[in-house]
Scaffold this active site. Structure first.
Site, PDB file in Angstrom:
ATOM      1  N   LEU A  33       0.821  -1.214   0.000  1.00  0.00           N
ATOM      2  CA  LEU A  33       0.000   0.000   0.000  1.00  0.00           C
ATOM      3  C   LEU A  33       0.856   1.266   0.000  1.00  0.00           C
ATOM      4  O   LEU A  33       1.874   1.346   0.685  1.00  0.00           O
ATOM      5  CB  LEU A  33      -0.931  -0.012   1.218  1.00  0.00           C
ATOM      6  CG  LEU A  33      -1.855  -1.239   1.303  1.00  0.00           C
ATOM      7  CD1 LEU A  33      -2.709  -1.165   2.571  1.00  0.00           C
ATOM      8  CD2 LEU A  33      -2.737  -1.366   0.071  1.00  0.00           C
ATOM      9  N   HIS A  37      -3.214   4.281  -2.593  1.00  0.00           N
ATOM     10  CA  HIS A  37      -4.197   3.504  -1.831  1.00  0.00           C
ATOM     11  C   HIS A  37      -4.689   4.311  -0.633  1.00  0.00           C
ATOM     12  O   HIS A  37      -5.874   4.278  -0.305  1.00  0.00           O
ATOM     13  CB  HIS A  37      -3.566   2.212  -1.297  1.00  0.00           C
ATOM     14  CG  HIS A  37      -3.093   1.272  -2.354  1.00  0.00           C
ATOM     15  ND1 HIS A  37      -1.767   0.970  -2.542  1.00  0.00           N
ATOM     16  CD2 HIS A  37      -3.776   0.552  -3.265  1.00  0.00           C
ATOM     17  CE1 HIS A  37      -1.650   0.103  -3.530  1.00  0.00           C
ATOM     18  NE2 HIS A  37      -2.849  -0.169  -3.996  1.00  0.00           N
ATOM     19  N   GLN A  61      -4.801 -12.482 -12.515  1.00  0.00           N
ATOM     20  CA  GLN A  61      -4.612 -11.297 -13.361  1.00  0.00           C
ATOM     21  C   GLN A  61      -3.161 -11.107 -13.808  1.00  0.00           C
ATOM     22  O   GLN A  61      -2.831 -10.115 -14.450  1.00  0.00           O
ATOM     23  CB  GLN A  61      -5.145 -10.042 -12.673  1.00  0.00           C
ATOM     24  CG  GLN A  61      -4.372  -9.586 -11.443  1.00  0.00           C
ATOM     25  CD  GLN A  61      -5.094  -8.436 -10.738  1.00  0.00           C
ATOM     26  OE1 GLN A  61      -6.077  -8.640 -10.051  1.00  0.00           O
ATOM     27  NE2 GLN A  61      -4.594  -7.218 -10.922  1.00  0.00           N
ATOM     28  N   LYS A 149      -5.414   6.182 -11.877  1.00  0.00           N
ATOM     29  CA  LYS A 149      -4.168   5.754 -12.507  1.00  0.00           C
ATOM     30  C   LYS A 149      -4.411   4.512 -13.379  1.00  0.00           C
ATOM     31  O   LYS A 149      -3.864   4.386 -14.465  1.00  0.00           O
ATOM     32  CB  LYS A 149      -3.122   5.443 -11.441  1.00  0.00           C
ATOM     33  CG  LYS A 149      -2.030   4.600 -12.009  1.00  0.00           C
ATOM     34  CD  LYS A 149      -0.746   4.731 -11.329  1.00  0.00           C
ATOM     35  CE  LYS A 149       0.245   3.832 -12.007  1.00  0.00           C
ATOM     36  NZ  LYS A 149      -0.173   2.427 -11.908  1.00  0.00           N
ATOM     37  N   GLN A 153      -8.856  -0.087 -16.065  1.00  0.00           N
ATOM     38  CA  GLN A 153      -9.441  -0.976 -15.052  1.00  0.00           C
ATOM     39  C   GLN A 153     -10.730  -0.365 -14.492  1.00  0.00           C
ATOM     40  O   GLN A 153     -11.745  -1.045 -14.358  1.00  0.00           O
ATOM     41  CB  GLN A 153      -8.432  -1.214 -13.926  1.00  0.00           C
ATOM     42  CG  GLN A 153      -9.012  -1.884 -12.706  1.00  0.00           C
ATOM     43  CD  GLN A 153      -7.955  -2.300 -11.700  1.00  0.00           C
ATOM     44  OE1 GLN A 153      -7.312  -3.322 -11.879  1.00  0.00           O
ATOM     45  NE2 GLN A 153      -7.783  -1.540 -10.635  1.00  0.00           N
ATOM     46  N   SER A 185       2.992   4.049  -7.726  1.00  0.00           N
ATOM     47  CA  SER A 185       2.621   2.673  -8.045  1.00  0.00           C
ATOM     48  C   SER A 185       3.501   1.738  -7.221  1.00  0.00           C
ATOM     49  O   SER A 185       4.664   2.058  -6.934  1.00  0.00           O
ATOM     50  CB  SER A 185       2.873   2.431  -9.539  1.00  0.00           C
ATOM     51  OG  SER A 185       3.053   1.052  -9.793  1.00  0.00           O
ATOM     52  N   ARG A 187       4.846  -0.769  -8.292  1.00  0.00           N
ATOM     53  CA  ARG A 187       5.940  -1.235  -9.154  1.00  0.00           C
ATOM     54  C   ARG A 187       7.083  -0.228  -9.251  1.00  0.00           C
ATOM     55  O   ARG A 187       8.149  -0.561  -9.754  1.00  0.00           O
ATOM     56  CB  ARG A 187       5.413  -1.585 -10.546  1.00  0.00           C
ATOM     57  CG  ARG A 187       4.504  -2.817 -10.499  1.00  0.00           C
ATOM     58  CD  ARG A 187       4.113  -3.318 -11.868  1.00  0.00           C
ATOM     59  NE  ARG A 187       3.506  -4.634 -11.799  1.00  0.00           N
ATOM     60  CZ  ARG A 187       2.191  -4.886 -11.832  1.00  0.00           C
ATOM     61  NH1 ARG A 187       1.331  -3.897 -11.929  1.00  0.00           N
ATOM     62  NH2 ARG A 187       1.735  -6.118 -11.759  1.00  0.00           N
TER      63      ARG A 187
END
Ligand code: PAF
Length: 284
Positions: A33, A37, A61, A149, A153, A185, A187
């Site tokens: 998180l 988030h 996913q 972002k 989705q 993110s 990532r």
């Protein structure tokens, strides 16, 4: 704050909140998180009586070559952040709890999922819509929160909820950015310092495009070409896509007008980064 791992216990807790007449919000996450988030959780806590955060790295996913195994799972600090923000319940199921071995049902939105990220991640959205349907059925919230972002989705989830008459609202909150503009993110932590510096140029590219539109440039092809040129200057960047699409249907446009999504996906080192901006030029 309670942390529960089973479907029965989340249902029991939510039923308790309902008996007291409370409204229920869900923030679905894969953990790790961050401030993005946190903004969803804070909005949920502020506006609804009972906030559930799900933390589940959803295997369906991820593609076979993707980062499912490396995906960060800092569970203790995730729970600490939820607690700090006033979340009522963390639902952290195991994969066995969410998917029995005999699972053979998918929920799939067609069309909207074939473009943008759907091109290079063919089964990704099917995994997202299936797990979100399951989470919506388990938690039965009045509302679920998603971030802008992940614009595609959010649109796919909204479409699914509308098409299947799911009894909840979908709220989409703005992208949260680092001071240099990089969209936050999970990532981003894959990036080394040099890659991290390069990553800031993605948002700069989107901003340049926005400026060009404000200056009157209207050809989508020309704007895309100029964004590609700018991204190609980044030594380690590999462009997945740069697109200008209708903000609702995600159909590519030729001329810039109405409500548009300008979206890109770029691989920088180990991280596939996505970002987007919405441009609204009023009624077309
Ligand atoms: O955006 C994410 O983190 C995931 O796609 C979601 C919505 C939690 C589903 O696994």
């Amino acid at each position: 704050m309670h942390v529960v791992k089973t479907i029965e216990s989340v249902r029991r807790s939510v039923a308790g909140a309902r008996r007291k007449g409370g409204t229920v919000a869900l923030v679905p996450t894969m953990g790790s998180l961050h401030a993005g988030h946190a903004s969803l959780m804070a909005a949920a806590v502020r506006r609804y009586d009972y906030t559930v955060v799900s933390i589940f790295v959803n295997p369906t996913q991820f593609g076979p070559q993707e980062d499912m195994d490396d995906y960060p799972r800092p569970f203790e600090s995730d729970c600490a952040l939820c607690h700090e923000l006033g979340v009522d319940l963390v639902f952290a199921p195991t994969a066995q709890q969410m998917y029995t071995q005999e699972s053979s049902t998918w929920v799939q939105v067609v069309g909207l999922t074939d473009v943008l990220c759907g091109r290079s991640r063919p089964d990704h959205f099917r995994g997202v819509t299936t797990v979100c349907t399951k989470l919506f059925n388990i938690v039965a919230p009045d509302v679920a929160f998603f971030g802008q972002k992940d614009a595609q989705q959010a649109l796919v989830i909204k479409r699914m909820v509308r098409d299947l008459n799911m009894p909840l609202a979908i709220e989409v909150c703005p992208t949260i950015r680092e001071p240099d503009g990089l969209a936050i993110s999970s990532r981003n932590q894959y990036l080394d310092p040099e890659q991290r510096r390069e990553a800031a140029r993605l948002y700069q590219t989107l901003q340049t495009c926005q400026i060009q539109i404000a200056q009157g440039r209207r050809s989508a092809a020309a704007l895309i070409a100029s964004m590609r040129d700018e991204l190609q200057q980044i030594p380690r960047a590999k462009i997945d896509y740069v697109s200008i699409v209708d903000g609702e249907t995600l159909i590519p446009v030729e001329e810039v007008r109405g409500r548009l999504l300008i979206a890109l996906a770029v691989q920088i080192g180990p991280a596939r980064l996505i970002d987007n901006i919405l441009v609204d030029l009023g009624p077309s």
